[in-house]
Structures are given as C-alpha cells and as structure tokens.
Design a protein around this motif. Sequence first.
Motif, short mmCIF file in Angstrom:
data_model
loop_
_atom_site.label_atom_id
_atom_site.label_comp_id
_atom_site.label_asym_id
_atom_site.label_seq_id
_atom_site.Cartn_x
_atom_site.Cartn_y
_atom_site.Cartn_z
N TYR A 67 -83.65 29.17 -7.26
CA TYR A 67 -82.97 30.24 -7.99
C TYR A 67 -81.48 30.22 -7.70
O TYR A 67 -81.00 29.52 -6.79
N SER A 68 -80.75 31.03 -8.44
CA SER A 68 -79.34 31.25 -8.12
C SER A 68 -79.27 32.01 -6.79
O SER A 68 -80.20 32.73 -6.42
N PRO A 69 -78.16 31.86 -6.06
CA PRO A 69 -78.04 32.59 -4.80
C PRO A 69 -78.17 34.10 -4.97
O PRO A 69 -78.69 34.78 -4.06
N SER A 70 -77.75 34.63 -6.10
CA SER A 70 -77.80 36.08 -6.29
C SER A 70 -79.23 36.61 -6.29
O SER A 70 -79.47 37.77 -5.99
N LEU A 71 -80.19 35.77 -6.62
CA LEU A 71 -81.59 36.18 -6.60
C LEU A 71 -82.32 35.59 -5.39
O LEU A 71 -83.09 36.28 -4.72
N GLY A 72 -82.04 34.32 -5.09
CA GLY A 72 -82.77 33.66 -4.01
C GLY A 72 -82.44 34.19 -2.63
O GLY A 72 -83.35 34.33 -1.79
N PHE A 114 -92.79 19.68 -2.42
CA PHE A 114 -91.38 19.82 -2.06
C PHE A 114 -90.53 18.80 -2.82
O PHE A 114 -89.47 19.14 -3.36
N LEU A 115 -90.97 17.55 -2.87
CA LEU A 115 -90.15 16.53 -3.51
C LEU A 115 -90.09 16.72 -5.02
O LEU A 115 -89.08 16.39 -5.65
N TRP A 116 -91.16 17.25 -5.63
CA TRP A 116 -91.06 17.54 -7.06
C TRP A 116 -90.03 18.64 -7.28
O TRP A 116 -89.26 18.61 -8.24
N MET A 117 -89.98 19.62 -6.38
CA MET A 117 -88.98 20.67 -6.48
C MET A 117 -87.58 20.08 -6.34
O MET A 117 -86.65 20.48 -7.04
N MET A 118 -87.42 19.11 -5.43
CA MET A 118 -86.11 18.47 -5.26
C MET A 118 -85.71 17.72 -6.53
O MET A 118 -84.53 17.73 -6.93
N TYR A 119 -86.67 17.08 -7.17
CA TYR A 119 -86.40 16.41 -8.44
C TYR A 119 -85.96 17.42 -9.49
O TYR A 119 -84.99 17.20 -10.23
N ARG A 120 -86.63 18.56 -9.53
CA ARG A 120 -86.33 19.57 -10.55
C ARG A 120 -84.96 20.20 -10.34
O ARG A 120 -84.24 20.47 -11.29
N PRO A 153 -77.13 24.13 -11.64
CA PRO A 153 -76.75 25.54 -11.83
C PRO A 153 -77.97 26.46 -11.84
O PRO A 153 -79.00 26.15 -12.45
N ASP A 154 -77.85 27.57 -11.13
CA ASP A 154 -78.89 28.58 -11.01
C ASP A 154 -80.13 28.08 -10.27
O ASP A 154 -81.18 28.71 -10.30
N GLN A 155 -79.99 26.94 -9.58
CA GLN A 155 -81.06 26.42 -8.74
C GLN A 155 -80.52 26.01 -7.37
O GLN A 155 -81.07 25.14 -6.70
N GLU A 156 -79.46 26.66 -6.94
CA GLU A 156 -78.79 26.28 -5.70
C GLU A 156 -79.49 26.81 -4.45
O GLU A 156 -79.16 26.39 -3.34
N THR A 157 -80.43 27.72 -4.62
CA THR A 157 -81.16 28.27 -3.48
C THR A 157 -82.64 27.93 -3.63
O THR A 157 -83.29 28.38 -4.57
#
Length: 217
Positions: A45-50, A75-81, A88-92
């Motif tokens: 998520y973005s830091p504002s939510l995560g 975990f690695l699929w999440m890293m790929y995503r 953007p909006d996935q920094e956390t």
Amino acid sequence: MSDVTTALNVPTAPPAPSAPPAPSAANRRIRAAHTDTTITVYQAYSPSLGLPAARDGRFPPAWKRERMTWIKPSFLWMMYRCGWASKPDQETVLAIEISRSGFDEALRGACLSHYEPGVHADREAWQQSLRGTSARVQWDPERDLHLNPLPYRSLQLGLSGRSSRAYADEWTLAIRDVTPLAREIHGLLRAGEEDAARALLPVETPYASGPLPHLGA
C-alpha cells in the motif's frame, strides 16, 4: 485405416478434439508461512495507509472494506507485483497474519477468476459460481529470487463484500511492515550477494488446505 478404405481413397474424419487436461495439483499448490492456526499473506500500500495499519495492527477506517482486495501468500510474488516496494502506492509492504479458519473458509467458497474447461462444466456454470461468491482465486506463475517466472503457480486470493470485511475486521490477527526486509533483500541482490539475500526470505512451505478441485488444485 483398412485396405479397402485406402484403395477407394475415402477421406477419414479428423479425430475429435480431446478435452484440455485438468490442472496439475503439483503445479497449483499453496505455499506460505503458516502455523497451526495462522497463515501469513502479503499486500502493498501507500505509506499513508500501510504505516497506520502496521502501527495499529489493524486496517484503518480509510481501508475500503467494500472493494476487491487481493492477498498473496508468496513473498516473492508480492515483490514482483510491487517492484521491491518501488511502485507508486505500493511503497509499504505488509505481512498480514490471518486466521487459518478464515482463509480456509474463503477458499472453500471461492471461484476461479476465469473460466477454465476441466474445472467448470461450462462458461455459464462458471459465471453463476462467480456471481455467488465473495472470494475468487487466480493462479499466477511463481517467481524466483530475481522475479523470473517459475514453472509452477502461486495463489492470489481476491476478497470482496463480506469476505473483505471479515478479512479486515475478523481474520486479521497481526500486521507487520516488512518494507525494510524487502529493501534489504533487494540491496543484497543488486550487490551480487545472492546467498545472503536468499537466507533472508520468509520460509514458505506447502499449506495443507485439502483438495480444492473447484479451484483446479
């Protein structure tokens, strides 16, 4: 073909197309960090939510409980995503520990996100199943340490409506910010220290959920 048929040059009908093979259970297996009572899934998520979610150990009111949300045990699929927490909006990146009872309940009632011959009787049956559930499953290629696709699949579980609300407010037991871990592993990879990076990966083992033929697993 008989000698008579050959002599008369009678054309033969082409063989009937065979049904597509059913998905292999070995190809579609849930692998996750889990205990007897919990399973860990990942979201970004973005830091504002995560950050508030990790701080409080629960999703804040700003987390939209009515929209579809996708959870990933890999975990690695999440890293790929999320591009190692760079998109953007996935920094956390969050590791969310949820109850196995909730996860299993969602799986039992889930439908594949797309029509698949060999799993569904026909496209209409799939659409009817999809309309009647608040959980759906996708099987995407698992990823290696360099985020290249592997020859077997990783589960994504999509939750909406009542399943999304239950996930946020009932099933979730703990939330951790694992962004520093993601960045540390990525940094080691960029430095060529693959063994050190691999040693930091969460341990994910096959998750015993029982046969799930309606999900191709």
